[in-house]
Scaffold this motif. Structure first.
Motif, PDB file in Angstrom:
ATOM      1  N   ARG A  79      29.574 109.896 -86.633  1.00  0.00           N
ATOM      2  CA  ARG A  79      30.521 108.898 -87.145  1.00  0.00           C
ATOM      3  C   ARG A  79      31.550 109.555 -88.052  1.00  0.00           C
ATOM      4  O   ARG A  79      32.722 109.214 -88.034  1.00  0.00           O
TER       5      ARG A  79
ATOM      6  N   HIS B 127      18.226 117.210 -80.511  1.00  0.00           N
ATOM      7  CA  HIS B 127      18.991 116.396 -81.479  1.00  0.00           C
ATOM      8  C   HIS B 127      19.328 117.198 -82.735  1.00  0.00           C
ATOM      9  O   HIS B 127      20.429 117.106 -83.268  1.00  0.00           O
TER      10      HIS B 127
ATOM     11  N   PHE C 208      23.156 105.716 -82.811  1.00  0.00           N
ATOM     12  CA  PHE C 208      24.043 104.897 -83.657  1.00  0.00           C
ATOM     13  C   PHE C 208      23.977 105.364 -85.106  1.00  0.00           C
ATOM     14  O   PHE C 208      24.887 105.152 -85.880  1.00  0.00           O
TER      15      PHE C 208
ATOM     16  N   GLY D 249      18.509 101.433 -80.162  1.00  0.00           N
ATOM     17  CA  GLY D 249      19.312 100.851 -81.249  1.00  0.00           C
ATOM     18  C   GLY D 249      19.725  99.424 -80.949  1.00  0.00           C
ATOM     19  O   GLY D 249      20.421  98.795 -81.745  1.00  0.00           O
TER      20      GLY D 249
ATOM     21  N   TYR E 263      27.126  99.828 -72.622  1.00  0.00           N
ATOM     22  CA  TYR E 263      27.801  99.917 -73.930  1.00  0.00           C
ATOM     23  C   TYR E 263      28.436 101.301 -74.085  1.00  0.00           C
ATOM     24  O   TYR E 263      29.583 101.447 -74.508  1.00  0.00           O
TER      25      TYR E 263
ATOM     26  N   SER F 119      18.224 105.477 -83.519  1.00  0.00           N
ATOM     27  CA  SER F 119      19.137 105.636 -82.383  1.00  0.00           C
ATOM     28  C   SER F 119      20.311 106.518 -82.781  1.00  0.00           C
ATOM     29  O   SER F 119      20.580 106.707 -83.972  1.00  0.00           O
TER      30      SER F 119
ATOM     31  N   HIS G 159      26.962 111.552 -71.643  1.00  0.00           N
ATOM     32  CA  HIS G 159      25.820 111.010 -72.369  1.00  0.00           C
ATOM     33  C   HIS G 159      25.478 109.613 -71.819  1.00  0.00           C
ATOM     34  O   HIS G 159      24.300 109.260 -71.671  1.00  0.00           O
TER      35      HIS G 159
ATOM     36  N   SER H 175      21.606  98.242 -78.221  1.00  0.00           N
ATOM     37  CA  SER H 175      22.804  97.968 -77.420  1.00  0.00           C
ATOM     38  C   SER H 175      22.385  97.755 -75.964  1.00  0.00           C
ATOM     39  O   SER H 175      21.223  97.938 -75.606  1.00  0.00           O
TER      40      SER H 175
HETATM   41  C1  HEM Z   1      16.795 110.876 -73.754  1.00  0.00           C
HETATM   42  C2  HEM Z   1      17.947 111.122 -74.278  1.00  0.00           C
HETATM   43  C3  HEM Z   1      18.895 110.072 -74.782  1.00  0.00           C
HETATM   44  C4  HEM Z   1      19.014 108.760 -74.432  1.00  0.00           C
HETATM   45  C5  HEM Z   1      18.210 107.982 -73.413  1.00  0.00           C
HETATM   46  C6  HEM Z   1      20.069 108.190 -75.256  1.00  0.00           C
HETATM   47  C7  HEM Z   1      20.469 106.867 -75.214  1.00  0.00           C
HETATM   48  C8  HEM Z   1      21.389 106.303 -76.068  1.00  0.00           C
HETATM   49  C9  HEM Z   1      21.732 104.911 -76.089  1.00  0.00           C
HETATM   50  C10 HEM Z   1      21.174 103.846 -75.172  1.00  0.00           C
HETATM   51  C11 HEM Z   1      22.636 104.738 -77.064  1.00  0.00           C
HETATM   52  C12 HEM Z   1      23.314 103.425 -77.477  1.00  0.00           C
HETATM   53  C13 HEM Z   1      22.746 102.976 -78.772  1.00  0.00           C
HETATM   54  C14 HEM Z   1      21.393 102.334 -78.621  1.00  0.00           C
HETATM   55  O1  HEM Z   1      21.311 101.202 -78.189  1.00  0.00           O
HETATM   56  O2  HEM Z   1      20.418 103.030 -78.990  1.00  0.00           O
HETATM   57  C15 HEM Z   1      22.889 106.024 -77.654  1.00  0.00           C
HETATM   58  C16 HEM Z   1      23.806 106.256 -78.641  1.00  0.00           C
HETATM   59  C17 HEM Z   1      24.114 107.500 -79.123  1.00  0.00           C
HETATM   60  N1  HEM Z   1      23.461 108.665 -78.824  1.00  0.00           N
HETATM   61 FE1  HEM Z   1      22.038 108.941 -77.415  1.00  0.00          FE
HETATM   62  N2  HEM Z   1      20.581 109.178 -76.045  1.00  0.00           N
HETATM   63  C18 HEM Z   1      19.898 110.341 -75.799  1.00  0.00           C
HETATM   64  C19 HEM Z   1      20.112 111.572 -76.368  1.00  0.00           C
HETATM   65  C20 HEM Z   1      21.083 111.831 -77.289  1.00  0.00           C
HETATM   66  C21 HEM Z   1      21.359 113.123 -77.837  1.00  0.00           C
HETATM   67  C22 HEM Z   1      20.653 114.441 -77.476  1.00  0.00           C
HETATM   68  C23 HEM Z   1      22.357 112.956 -78.734  1.00  0.00           C
HETATM   69  C24 HEM Z   1      22.932 114.045 -79.569  1.00  0.00           C
HETATM   70  C25 HEM Z   1      23.246 113.900 -80.840  1.00  0.00           C
HETATM   71  C26 HEM Z   1      22.718 111.566 -78.755  1.00  0.00           C
HETATM   72  C27 HEM Z   1      23.693 110.990 -79.558  1.00  0.00           C
HETATM   73  C28 HEM Z   1      24.035 109.669 -79.553  1.00  0.00           C
HETATM   74  C29 HEM Z   1      25.136 109.120 -80.327  1.00  0.00           C
HETATM   75  C30 HEM Z   1      26.066 109.897 -81.268  1.00  0.00           C
HETATM   76  C31 HEM Z   1      25.193 107.763 -80.068  1.00  0.00           C
HETATM   77  C32 HEM Z   1      26.184 106.743 -80.613  1.00  0.00           C
HETATM   78  C33 HEM Z   1      27.302 106.681 -79.588  1.00  0.00           C
HETATM   79  C34 HEM Z   1      28.370 105.646 -79.864  1.00  0.00           C
HETATM   80  O3  HEM Z   1      28.086 104.598 -80.478  1.00  0.00           O
HETATM   81  O4  HEM Z   1      29.512 105.872 -79.419  1.00  0.00           O
HETATM   82  N3  HEM Z   1      21.937 110.909 -77.858  1.00  0.00           N
HETATM   83  N4  HEM Z   1      22.108 106.964 -77.020  1.00  0.00           N
END
Ligand code: HEM
Length: 368
Positions: A127, A45, A121, A314, A321, A119, A299, A316
């Motif tokens: 953003r 991250h 988010f 977060g 989503y 999260s 992703h 969702s």
């Molecule tokens: C085990 C690894 C990961 C999982 C399971 C995961 C899961 C998720 C999920 C479920 C969301 C939706 C928001 C929520 O309900 O939390 C989210 C959003 C997001 N995640 Fe991850 N994530 C992971 C790794 C990463 C990594 C390495 C990044 C790099 C920065 C990242 C960046 C983001 C971003 C920018 C969003 C917002 C996306 C949007 O709203 O369009 N995530 N993630």
């Protein structure tokens, strides 16, 4: 620089490595049992956020170039090379998900509950990139709008709300495209010529379909004619300002008609020397949009693999989503859609000599 005697620099000091390398603090360690995989989770991250910082740095300089009434050719060259760099970085962003996935879903479960409600988010930099590209709150799906600002702390929310009031690259792109000359010179109206070429092309297609009457089943012929009629309407939607306006109100088009037409002109006459850089620029905007969209889908797949159908930290619906956000959160779709209106090179209207001269780097003896 003359007269400057630089002090010796130590590698670790210059890069502030003591500070940088002291910023991984696994939550699991605070609860008594450090989970081995949490370090990877944090570092991946953090590396993303560093690359986001570089993207914002480069993107900011691009926005600054466009935030003026006239752009020099050489500046457009700089813009093109910075966009090319961002696209290379996007390649790394995509590849890093493979590294993240060396952590298994069960490894993740060992510390995931300690992270709620943090999260992605809350990635204010992600953003910021979206906003600077031109994805404002108003362009998001309803659920996304709530998450967009609702999950941030006051400081991030205020900063992003302020950034949203500044001109985005999409808005500046529109202004720049509107200023592109060449299509109206004296008695020459390029779009009238284009309209008649298109109409001739479609009339020809219609007569081919009708000539096949003897061999085509009536339903087949009607379907082909209906298809042709819808192509006519699509071209009309581009050339009629009322229809364009209506589509803008419905959110189906983002750029003004003038900007859209000029972008199409650039695509059609990309081989003319003066339009090669603008053409490249439009291609790169599509590449960037495509790069983030590809990352979002990838992703979403990773989230599915890690979480199954569980909700995100977060709050969702998780991967569902994320898939919807990937479909929706695109910025330069108007440029992608222009392919609908491309016509074969052989059919392109011939440009008057004075327009042709302006499109070339025209060297005259008189200038010496
Ligand atoms: C085990 C690894 C990961 C999982 C399971 C995961 C899961 C998720 C999920 C479920 C969301 C939706 C928001 C929520 O309900 O939390 C989210 C959003 C997001 N995640 Fe991850 N994530 C992971 C790794 C990463 C990594 C390495 C990044 C790099 C920065 C990242 C960046 C983001 C971003 C920018 C969003 C917002 C996306 C949007 O709203 O369009 N995530 N993630």
């Amino acid at each position: 620089m003359k007269g400057r005697i630089p002090e010796p620099v130590y590698y670790g000091d210059y890069l502030k490595l003591n500070e940088l390398l002291a910023t991984q603090s696994p939550k699991s360690a605070e609860y008594g049992k450090e989970e081995h995989e949490e370090t990877l989770f944090i570092i991946v991250h953090q590396v993303y956020e560093l690359w986001f910082k570089q993207i914002i740095h480069d993107f900011g300089s691009i926005v600054n170039v466009f935030n003026k009434n006239a752009i020099e050719e050489s500046e457009l060259g700089t813009v093109v090379s910075r966009l090319e760099r961002i696209i290379k970085i996007q390649g790394l962003l995509l590849e890093q998900l493979d590294v993240m996935e060396t952590m298994t879903p069960m490894d993740f479960l060992e510390f995931r509950d300690l992270l709620v409600p943090a999260s992605g988010f809350q990635s204010a930099q992600f953003r910021e990139i979206e906003i600077r590209m031109g994805l404002g709150t108003g362009n998001r799906i309803a659920v996304d709008r709530e998450y967009f600002l609702g999950r941030l702390n006051d400081q991030d929310r205020e900063r992003l709300t302020k950034i949203e009031k500044e001109p985005s690259l999409l808005e500046l792109l529109e202004k720049w495209l509107e200023r592109v000359p060449f299509t109206q010179e004296g008695n020459f109206d390029f779009w009238k010529e284009f309209e008649s070429v298109v109409s001739e092309m479609l009339d020809q297609e219609q007569s081919i379909i009708e000539r096949n009457k003897a061999t085509l089943a009536p339903e087949m012929m009607n379907a082909q004619l209906a298809n042709l009629e819808s192509t006519r309407e699509t071209f009309q939607s581009l050339l009629s300002s009322d229809t364009h306006e209506k589509l803008m109100k419905e959110g189906q088009r983002k750029l003004s008609q003038k900007a859209t037409l000029n972008a199409l002109f650039i695509l059609l006459y990309r081989d003319e020397p003066i339009l090669t850089q603008p053409y490249k620029f439009l291609q790169l905007l599509m590449d960037i949009d495509q790069g983030f969209t590809t990352w979002r889908y990838r992703h979403a797949l990773m989230a599915h693999r890690m979480l199954g159908t569980k909700i995100g930290t977060g709050g969702s619906s998780g991967h569902l989503y994320l898939k919807r956000a990937a479909d929706n959160n695109r910025v330069y779709t108007d440029i992608f859609n222009l392919s609908t209106f491309l016509i074969p090179r052989s059919k392109l209207p011939t440009l008057p000599v004075d327009v042709k001269k302006k499109l070339n780097f025209y060297f005259s003896e008189d200038l010496n």
